[in-house]
Every structure is written in C-alpha cells, then in structure tokens.
Design a protein around this motif. Structure first.
Motif, PDB file in Angstrom:
ATOM      1  N   ARG A   1       0.828  -1.211   0.000  1.00 35.99           N
ATOM      2  CA  ARG A   1       0.000   0.000   0.000  1.00 35.99           C
ATOM      3  C   ARG A   1       0.859   1.256   0.000  1.00 35.99           C
ATOM      4  NH1 ARG A   1      -5.020  -0.434   3.898  1.00 35.99           N
ATOM      5  NH2 ARG A   1      -5.228  -2.327   2.619  1.00 35.99           N
ATOM      6  N   LEU A   2       1.955   1.227   0.733  1.00 36.57           N
ATOM      7  CA  LEU A   2       2.870   2.368   0.746  1.00 36.57           C
ATOM      8  C   LEU A   2       3.445   2.630  -0.644  1.00 36.57           C
ATOM      9  CD1 LEU A   2       4.806   1.733   4.083  1.00 36.57           C
ATOM     10  CD2 LEU A   2       3.425   3.749   3.562  1.00 36.57           C
TER      11      LEU A   2
ATOM     12  N   PRO B   1     -13.920  -8.400  -6.286  1.00 36.98           N
ATOM     13  CA  PRO B   1     -13.752  -7.240  -5.398  1.00 36.98           C
ATOM     14  C   PRO B   1     -14.632  -6.045  -5.752  1.00 36.98           C
ATOM     15  CG  PRO B   1     -11.619  -8.191  -5.926  1.00 36.98           C
ATOM     16  CD  PRO B   1     -12.618  -8.888  -6.804  1.00 36.98           C
ATOM     17  N   LEU B   2     -14.786  -5.761  -7.043  1.00 35.15           N
ATOM     18  CA  LEU B   2     -15.586  -4.609  -7.432  1.00 35.15           C
ATOM     19  C   LEU B   2     -17.069  -4.837  -7.169  1.00 35.15           C
ATOM     20  CD1 LEU B   2     -15.694  -1.800  -8.637  1.00 35.15           C
ATOM     21  CD2 LEU B   2     -15.758  -2.827 -10.916  1.00 35.15           C
TER      22      LEU B   2
ATOM     23  N   VAL C   1     -13.710  -4.455   4.439  1.00 36.59           N
ATOM     24  CA  VAL C   1     -12.323  -4.823   4.696  1.00 36.59           C
ATOM     25  C   VAL C   1     -11.862  -5.695   3.525  1.00 36.59           C
ATOM     26  CG1 VAL C   1     -10.788  -6.199   6.152  1.00 36.59           C
ATOM     27  CG2 VAL C   1     -12.469  -4.687   7.202  1.00 36.59           C
ATOM     28  N   PRO C   2     -10.744  -5.375   2.888  1.00 38.54           N
ATOM     29  CA  PRO C   2     -10.293  -6.179   1.743  1.00 38.54           C
ATOM     30  C   PRO C   2     -10.251  -7.663   2.080  1.00 38.54           C
ATOM     31  CG  PRO C   2      -8.965  -4.199   1.932  1.00 38.54           C
ATOM     32  CD  PRO C   2      -9.852  -4.226   3.156  1.00 38.54           C
TER      33      PRO C   2
ATOM     34  N   SER D   1      -7.103  -2.368  -4.522  1.00 39.23           N
ATOM     35  CA  SER D   1      -7.633  -3.731  -4.373  1.00 39.23           C
ATOM     36  C   SER D   1      -6.847  -4.775  -5.150  1.00 39.23           C
ATOM     37  CB  SER D   1      -9.101  -3.767  -4.834  1.00 39.23           C
ATOM     38  OG  SER D   1      -9.877  -2.840  -4.113  1.00 39.23           O
ATOM     39  N   LEU D   2      -5.729  -4.399  -5.738  1.00 37.52           N
ATOM     40  CA  LEU D   2      -4.969  -5.339  -6.560  1.00 37.52           C
ATOM     41  C   LEU D   2      -4.568  -6.608  -5.807  1.00 37.52           C
ATOM     42  CD1 LEU D   2      -4.091  -5.561  -9.467  1.00 37.52           C
ATOM     43  CD2 LEU D   2      -1.933  -4.441  -8.891  1.00 37.52           C
ATOM     44  N   PRO D   3      -4.219  -6.559  -4.514  1.00 35.40           N
ATOM     45  CA  PRO D   3      -3.934  -7.813  -3.799  1.00 35.40           C
ATOM     46  C   PRO D   3      -5.121  -8.774  -3.810  1.00 35.40           C
ATOM     47  CG  PRO D   3      -3.054  -5.971  -2.566  1.00 35.40           C
ATOM     48  CD  PRO D   3      -3.883  -5.381  -3.678  1.00 35.40           C
ATOM     49  N   ASP D   4      -6.345  -8.257  -3.684  1.00 34.88           N
ATOM     50  CA  ASP D   4      -7.525  -9.119  -3.739  1.00 34.88           C
ATOM     51  C   ASP D   4      -7.664  -9.765  -5.117  1.00 34.88           C
ATOM     52  OD1 ASP D   4      -7.999  -8.218  -1.193  1.00 34.88           O
ATOM     53  OD2 ASP D   4     -10.118  -7.790  -1.527  1.00 34.88           O
TER      54      ASP D   4
END
Length: 369
Positions: A78-79, A182-183, A246-247, A341-344
C-alpha cells in the motif's frame, strides 16, 4: 587558433560554450534515440517490478500460508502504490494501515468474524469454513446445515483459539472460504450501507465521516456522494463497516499470535455451484447428493462495468456507484480502487476491469505471476 579564440570566449560566457559544442554535436541516430527512450521506460517501470514482487509475497504470506508477514507485506504494498492513488484522484489522501479484522469489534459488537467447524455426511475430510462478509452467507449456512452430520456444527469467533488448536491437531481438516469479485462486493456493499446505515455510527478517524455522514443523506443518490465514499473508503472506511469492506486479502491474516488457519480452498461466489461441487468431489464427498442451496436472489447487473456479475441487491444506490466509477470523470476513481484492491484481484485470481487492464496494472500482474 579559431578554436582557441572560441574557447576563450566561451570561458567568459558559459552559455556560448554550449553553443560552440552544440554546433559540432553529432545528431543522434534512430537506434540511439530508441535506446534512450527504452532506458527512460525501464527506469519508470523499475518501481512497478518491486510492486509485483510484493504482490507475489503477499499471496504467499496471506493466501497460502497465513503467516505473521501477511499484514506487514500488504502495508508495504500500500505504501508503494499510494502515490499512484493520489495521482489518479489529484489530491492528498490519508493512508491507513492494513489491520485485518482486529478493529471490527469496537465498531459493531453485534457482528464478529467467525469460523464454522463441520463434518459433512459421507465425506472423508472434516471442514472449517471461514466467513468473509458480503458473500452469500445465508446460502452457505443453509447448505452446511442441510448436509452436516448430527450435532457436528460448531461456531467459533475469530479471536477464539479453539479453532486454531483443532486445526493443528486434526490433519484431516480442510479450511475453505467463499470470496467475491472485489468490485462487485464493493458496489453492493455501498448499497447496503446506504440502506442500513445507523444514524449514530462512529467516525473512523477525525474528519472522516463514513456511515453517519451518509445516513443523513440516504435519499440522495448522487455520483458525487458515491465518489466521496470511494475516497473515504481508501482512507480507512473499511474499519467502520464491520468487515463488509475490509479487503478480502486481510481475512487470510493469522487469527492471533501463533494461531493461523491456512485456507486451502476458495470458492468463487460467481461460480459457486461448479466450485462447490469440485470441492466436495476432491474431498471424497458424494457431490451429486449435496448441491449448493440458493437462499439469496441474485441480481444481474446490466452495467458493463460489472460484466453481468451477480449481485443480491438491486437499488438506486448500487446503480449510482456503478455510474460513479465509469465514464470520463469516473475512471480515475475506478483506477484508484483497482490499485488499492490489486492484492484481492491477484490472490483470489479475479480479472481486473478492462479499464484497469489498460494501465500499468496489467504488467504488474503479469510480473507477479
């Protein structure tokens, strides 16, 4: 002699030195220009390779092994991508750290993340179900109750250690979870939030009113409010929504110290009938006699953004969010959501929306694989 005179003049006037040298400079060839452009592009893409490495690392520590490095790796990701999110929206945002589900209880004491331990009739394996909120919970629970052995269902809160102890002792137990696009999950959760938002909901952090701010405007269905919700969500709204937003990647973090559940199987809500059957067959169950039960009525979104994915909510609020993430002005919000949300998407093997695939995210996912 002329060169010496020119150099003396140039020493007195540095700007003329550039003129003298430039007049004799050899023009770059096409190959040299191409090499220079490639070098610039390589330099631009180098940070993205680091992002891809973090995606792969997060999938290992969260989805596959559920180690203590899950949340720290998600934080590092995320950073890295936060400047991209801010660039998309053209404003500074307050980044919040991935916390998993540890902060849910103080927001809504009526809901807790939980597991179900169950023995299904005729199966050689025993099962542990991890509940991910905003998945078809009614259908899942009805299905497990119908096919469970007598008195075999046991519910355990996520902060309880009994489920972890049982997992460690029972090598014949399989953990599984249902997940969603996710979306689709996000858009539907927005509609639920506006429908069910309490009037006295707490603030996530100073200056960010998520639930309470929206509850005062329940009759307003505007794209402006929907986009404001996206901005608030990116800054920590997930904590205020009791796990709804929450993701999903954070659900796979360890239960507690020295206690983690490796979720071996994920069933996609969009393919629940097929993948539920595959899970049962793989674990020695009579799948033909244990079809998945449908208790929620799906809504087929007609909006191209959601690619005809099913949703259990039909409301003007949901439609507004779909519109807010599309069109010329909305694509920046969609891309910001995708980066976040790319990790999801990567962990759960979902295809990014087409407009997100047209960006650097496509390369990041390819490199991560």
């Amino acid at each position: 002699e002329c060169e010496e005179i020119g150099m003396l003049q140039a020493s007195a006037n540095p700007g003329s030195l550039m003129s003298v040298q430039g007049s004799d400079a050899r023009p770059k060839t096409a190959d040299e220009k191409e090499a220079e452009e490639l070098a610039k592009e390589y330099k631009r893409l180098e940070p993205l390779k680091a992002v891809a490495g973090l995606l792969a690392k997060a999938k290992f520590h969260c989805r596959h092994e559920s180690t203590e490095q899950c949340l720290p790796t998600l934080k590092e990701y995320r950073l890295k991508i936060w400047p991209k999110i801010e660039a998309e929206l053209g404003k500074k945002l307050t980044m919040f750290e991935p916390t998993g589900l540890k902060s849910v209880d103080h927001v809504d004491p009526d809901w807790h993340p939980f597991y179900l331990q169950v023995n299904l009739t005729g199966c050689r394996n025993r099962f542990t179900y991890m509940h991910v909120k905003q998945t078809p919970g009614k259908s899942i629970l009805a299905t497990l109750e119908k096919y469970a052995e007598r008195d075999s269902i046991r519910r355990t809160m996520r902060d309880g250690k009994s489920v972890c102890n049982l997992e460690h002792k029972d090598g014949n137990r399989v953990a599984f979870a249902f997940v969603r696009n996710p979306l689709t999950r996000f858009v539907e959760a927005y509609g639920h939030m506006l429908t069910n938002a309490p009037t006295n909901a707490p603030k996530v952090k100073p200056g960010i009113q998520i639930v309470s701010g929206m509850s005062l405007l329940q009759k307003e269905t505007s794209t402006a409010r929907a986009r404001r919700f996206v901005e608030n969500f990116l800054q920590g709204a997930g904590e205020s929504l009791t796990g709804t937003l929450v993701p999903q990647s954070e659900y796979f973090a360890p239960v507690g110290d020295n206690c983690s559940i490796k979720v071996g199987v994920v069933v996609k809500e969009e393919k629940k009938q097929k993948e539920w059957k595959m899970l049962l067959e793989k674990k020695g169950c009579n799948a033909s006699e244990m079809p998945f039960l449908l208790k929620e009525v799906p809504r087929q979104s007609t909006h191209p953004l959601l690619f005809q994915t099913s949703s259990s909510l039909s409301s003007s609020s949901t439609t507004v969010m779909e519109e807010a993430l599309s069109g010329k002005d909305g694509l920046a919000y969609l891309r910001a959501f995708c980066w976040f949300s790319l990790p999801d998407y990567f962990m759960l093997d979902y295809q990014l929306p087409e407009k997100c695939m047209e960006t650097d995210m496509s390369m990041v996912v390819d490199w991560a694989w």
